[in-house]
Design an enzyme around this catalytic site. Sequence first.
Site, PDB file in Angstrom:
ATOM      1  N   GLU A 122       0.847  -1.197   0.000  1.00 48.23           N
ATOM      2  CA  GLU A 122       0.000   0.000   0.000  1.00 48.23           C
ATOM      3  C   GLU A 122       0.880   1.244   0.000  1.00 48.23           C
ATOM      4  OE1 GLU A 122      -3.506   1.889   2.887  1.00 48.23           O
ATOM      5  OE2 GLU A 122      -3.010  -0.239   3.003  1.00 48.23           O
ATOM      6  N   ASP A 124       0.211   5.349   0.496  1.00 47.05           N
ATOM      7  CA  ASP A 124      -0.879   6.203   0.989  1.00 47.05           C
ATOM      8  C   ASP A 124      -0.618   7.696   0.914  1.00 47.05           C
ATOM      9  OD1 ASP A 124      -2.312   4.001   1.849  1.00 47.05           O
ATOM     10  OD2 ASP A 124      -1.696   4.168   3.925  1.00 47.05           O
ATOM     11  N   GLU A 126      -3.118  10.485   2.705  1.00 46.06           N
ATOM     12  CA  GLU A 126      -4.333  10.692   3.485  1.00 46.06           C
ATOM     13  C   GLU A 126      -4.351  12.139   3.958  1.00 46.06           C
ATOM     14  OE1 GLU A 126      -5.340   7.343   6.269  1.00 46.06           O
ATOM     15  OE2 GLU A 126      -3.286   6.771   5.776  1.00 46.06           O
TER      16      GLU A 126
END
Length: 309
Positions: A122, A124, A126
């Site tokens: 993953e 990311d 955010e």
Amino acid sequence: MPTSLIHNHPSISIVVLTNFHMSSSTSMLLFVPFLLASFVMVASAGNFNQDFKITWGDGRANILNDGQLLTLSLDKASGSGFESTNEYLFGKIDMQLKLVAGNSAGTVTAYYLKSEGSTWDEIDFEFLGNLSGNPYILHTNVFSQGKGNREQQFHLWFDPTADFHTYSILWNPQRIVFSVDGTPIREFKNQESNGVPFPKSQAMRIHSSLWNADDWATMGGRVKTDWNAAPFTASYRNFNAEACIWASGSSSCGSSNAPSSTNGDWVSQELDSASQKKMSWVQKNYMIYNYCTDVNRFPQGLPVECSAS
């Protein structure tokens, strides 16, 4: 280190949130002998109708303007989200986002690449909302084989709610680079030679979601979402991918998990001296948390990648 970052980790929340569209597929292990000269899909100013599908939200996500604009909304009943129709194994991904304006405290807009399975990879972005007048927190993380805990957080040097800005992920076999409007903010190098797993063998989809996380997102959960300000809306446009598409067990870039230069400059792209200076400027002036300096969090010693060259 805020306790919310340790005990209420954003990516754990995302995993819970997206479990309903995860399959039980196992990691895709690829062999690496030779590369076949091939081609790479380029989604120029991509069309959301073709490149993405809305995965949840019961009407709160909408594709508009003949596929040129996508909006996610959040109210007290539910948030919303979407994912790419394609899976990618290496590439350069660009997306323009305009974040929730006003009092966005308690909300999280997540934009990330993620594989499936229990040992997922993953990458990311955010965006943690905040009270009106206070800056967003841009939270980044890298997971490899299900292990994350590699958080770096930043403030931005502009208002991300006033206009669209480009958030990019460069992912090639040597490094992952996070960039904002073309300025690199973080580099995660392949350090497998030092025993650090690197995302390289699991194809990932692009995901994005807007959801309520007021138990941790703003000031460790002390500031809650103001539902009187709902619905909250984030907007997306100008998706572009120069990337190797993974489909039916093979890559559009050839038979290996290491694309060649014939697939584009991004394959061997690295940070030149000018880009290194820009990244250093961002990290000096706008980084607010770096796991690689959090000795209290890692009393047995900082992670290997923090000290290895």
